[in-house]
Design an enzyme around this catalytic site. Structure first.
Site: not given
Length: 313
Positions: A93, A201
């Site tokens: 990420s 996400h």
């Protein structure tokens, strides 16, 4: 292990914030230089937050993301100064931003500013209590994806991270996530809610994704000089890839970390992975996904080098 058989992998958000102050050495010239660069780029003393912020402050997404990029870059630059020449870079990420800096695909000042803006947008996108993220272990990705289909009438829900075999993270509206968790537990999964300030996400962050695209448009990106395995596509970024578009999509897309590690392991040129950043959350993921590759944290790597390199970082 020779340098060209090393990959550097950068930690993302969701780990133990209490360990952040110990991740950097105040007396390390490389660390001090990176912290100074971050302070100048952001216009406020991020370095003070790193060393004096409370765990609750460091968990806030708008703070955690630039902090993680700064620590990851500091660790990697220190390794480069010791002669480590990575064959691959990857991040989990927000960790991908540190990877892009080390690959010379973006300037550090731009990356840390983007991380701060990304964190602000993601944190503001969903009111407190509306969303949740839960780690699911013990059942495979396909089973979790199936479990996500049924409760969509309760809100947004999906797999935010595919971290390792049998290790995923579900993200979305709290009620829908709770229903998925129950279904996964019925299949024998173990679940743990993650201490994050927003459901990352997933489609709840679409507004953040769109706003972040504007910030990305003001930054110059270059073709990576070292292979960076992209979270969205799980393949190395190439010349001609639209990095800003991928980073924008990154906010709502699944983190394909397991596939990224499998690609690195299958390359045949990596025998060692060093994790950069605070904590050790990536080590277990790497161990389960690429058991044939030695995985070691930055701190452990530095301890092993101490007799020949003269000590800490």
């Amino acid at each position: 292990m020779s340098g060209d058989r090393t990959a550097l992998v950068f930690e993302g958000q969701g780990g133990d914030a209490a360990g952040i102050p110990a991740a950097l050495d105040r007396d390390c010239p490389v660390c001090g230089e990176v912290l100074d660069e971050a302070d100048a780029a952001l216009g406020f003393p991020l370095s003070k937050v790193v060393f004096e912020g409370t765990p609750d402050e460091l968990r806030q997404t708008a703070v955690a993301q630039p902090v993680l990029v700064t620590i990851g870059v500091a660790h990697a630059r220190h390794l480069l100064s010791l002669g480590v020449l990575p064959a691959y870079l990857a991040g989990h990420s927000i960790g991908q931003y540190a990877a892009l800096v080390i690959a010379d695909a973006v300037d550090f000042a731009d990356a840390v500013r983007l991380a701060a803006r990304r964190g602000e947008l993601m944190q503001a996108a969903v009111p407190d209590g509306v969303g949740a993220m839960v780690a699911v272990s013990g059942i495979e990705l396909s089973e979790v994806l199936d479990a996500c289909q049924e409760p969509r009438h309760l809100g947004v829900v999906g797999v935010a991270c595919d971290n390792a075999p049998g290790r995923t993270v579900v993200s979305g509206t709290s009620a829908a996530v709770e229903a998925v968790v129950t279904a996964c537990q019925d299949e024998g999964a173990v679940t743990v809610e993650l201490p994050v300030s927003a459901p990352f996400h997933c489609e709840l962050l679409t507004d953040a994704k769109n706003a972040f695209a504007t910030a990305l448009g003001d930054v110059t990106f270059r073709t990576p000089a070292i292979s960076v395995v992209d979270n969205v596509t799980a393949r190395p970024l190439r010349a001609g890839d639209d990095i800003p578009s991928l980073l924008s999509e990154h906010i709502v897309a699944r983190v394909r970390f397991r596939e990224s590690l499998e690609l690195v392991a299958a390359s045949g040129v990596v025998g060692e992975i060093v994790t950069c950043g605070p904590g050790h959350s990536l080590l277990k993921m790497i161990g389960k996904t690429a058991p044939g590759v030695r995985a070691v944290s930055f701190d452990r790597y530095m301890q092993e080098r101490a007799p020949s390199s003269g000590g800490g970082h």
